[in-house]
Scaffold this motif. Structure first.
Motif: not given
Length: 354
Positions: A18-26, A65-69, A75-78
């Motif tokens: 989930s973080q890999s899609c965000t600004e966190t990776v910078k 169900e875990m991804t909702s937490l 919006c990530l689904t696994l």
């Protein structure tokens, strides 16, 4: 290793993904990237261990169900199948993330190029991304041409709204606890509103109206109630976020949904009721000017009038509702902001006809 431990470890990877899609990776360095791929490798081992086994179905249910937490909401689904491609999925998200430092990007590519199989796969990936980039450029040019054509003023529902709405429907089947699901939807809406996504959120109502006409269901009704209750809360706490959306979007959604039309009009009424006449200067041709007395200092009478004008010009149905509502607001009051709004709208109407 216990099943709960496996779930906990996979959840760790889900958070990283989930973080890999965000600004966190910078802020990521090679240690962070290697750690992420180690977790991906772990998930692939889990997949190899559970595939085609009775345990697979139980893991599938818990994964979804875990991804909702995930925090912050995502919006990530696994699913089990995606665990088997964990490294590839992570790699794709990092490659597409413009916030990843170029230095980290290059090192990641060099690491992959040491293996012939990985090198071949990366080459195919870059070829695909190159084609995708060209497609995006072509679509961008087409959009600019369409935007430049004034012949069609209809606002189309953005694809993101359809995707998000369908995601909410999918999660409704996955997340078993109602309270958890409701909180998840509201968290997604809140997060989206913080990144200039209000237009997408508003258009969810238009998507609902389409669904309701084609195939109404209790599920759609529940999603709509969640979205609308969130909008109601927003309109009370921060109405500017609602009123700052493009007027054509607001009007398009208002035409198709009475609840939203009333919400929109109530925001405008609250806005107008916060204004008081200012006699401190001479304002031609009037002796006063309507000004805000609250924190909405950047929202003046001119902007308020523009909203009403757009509503009246957008569709005769909206115009009739606006004029009827203004007459009720004016009542027997000889001096009210709504009387001035009515006069200005009528003047504008005659000018347009002329």
């Amino acid at each position: 290793m216990s099943f709960s431990t496996v779930l906990k470890n996979v959840y760790t990877f889900a958070q990283i993904l989930s973080q890999s899609c965000t600004e966190t990776v910078k802020h990521w360095d090679m240690k962070s990237i290697n750690n992420a791929f180690n977790w991906a490798s772990y998930c692939e081992q889990v997949y190899d261990h559970v595939k085609d086994k009775p345990l697979c179905d139980n893991l599938e249910k818990n994964l979804q169900e875990m991804t909702s937490l995930i925090t912050p909401a995502s919006c990530l689904t696994l699913d089990v199948e995606s665990l088997g491609r964990a490294s590839e999925i992570l790699e794709e998200k990092l490659v597409l993330n413009t916030h990843l430092k170029l230095e980290m990007f290059e090192k990641m590519i060099l690491q992959k190029s040491d293996k012939s199989v990985e090198k071949s796969r990366m080459a195919k990936k870059f070829h695909h991304l190159s084609m995708l980039s060209n497609t995006v450029e072509i679509l961008g040019n087409m959009k600019r041409e369409i935007d430049g054509d004034d012949s069609d003023k209809t606002t189309h529902i953005p694809q993101q709204s359809y995707i998000l709405y369908n995601h909410f429907k999918q999660q409704a089947h996955i997340v078993s606890r109602t309270e958890r699901y409701n909180n998840y939807v509201k968290s997604i809406l809140t997060r989206l509103s913080e990144i200039n996504g209000m237009g997408i959120i508003i258009c969810l109502i238009a998507v609902y109206e389409e669904q309701r006409i084609v195939k109404p269901s209790t599920e759609d009704s529940n999603i709509y109630q969640l979205i609308f209750s969130w909008l109601q809360l927003l309109s009370n706490e921060n109405p500017i976020m609602l009123l700052d959306i493009k007027k054509d979007i607001l009007c398009n959604v208002a035409v198709g949904n009475v609840d939203f039309l009333n919400l929109y009009l109530q925001c405008l009424i609250n806005w107008g009721n916060c204004m008081k006449p200012d006699y401190s200067h001479k304002y031609f041709p009037k002796l006063y000017l309507w000004r805000m007395e609250t924190d909405w200092s950047n929202w003046d009478y001119k902007h308020l009038l523009e909203h009403f004008q757009y509503l009246c010009q957008f569709q005769i149905y909206l115009k009739n509702i606006v004029f009827s509502g203004l007459n009720k607001l004016i009542g027997n009051d000889c001096f009210t902001i709504w009387k001035d709004v009515m006069k200005d709208l009528q003047r504008r109407h005659y000018l347009d006809k002329g």
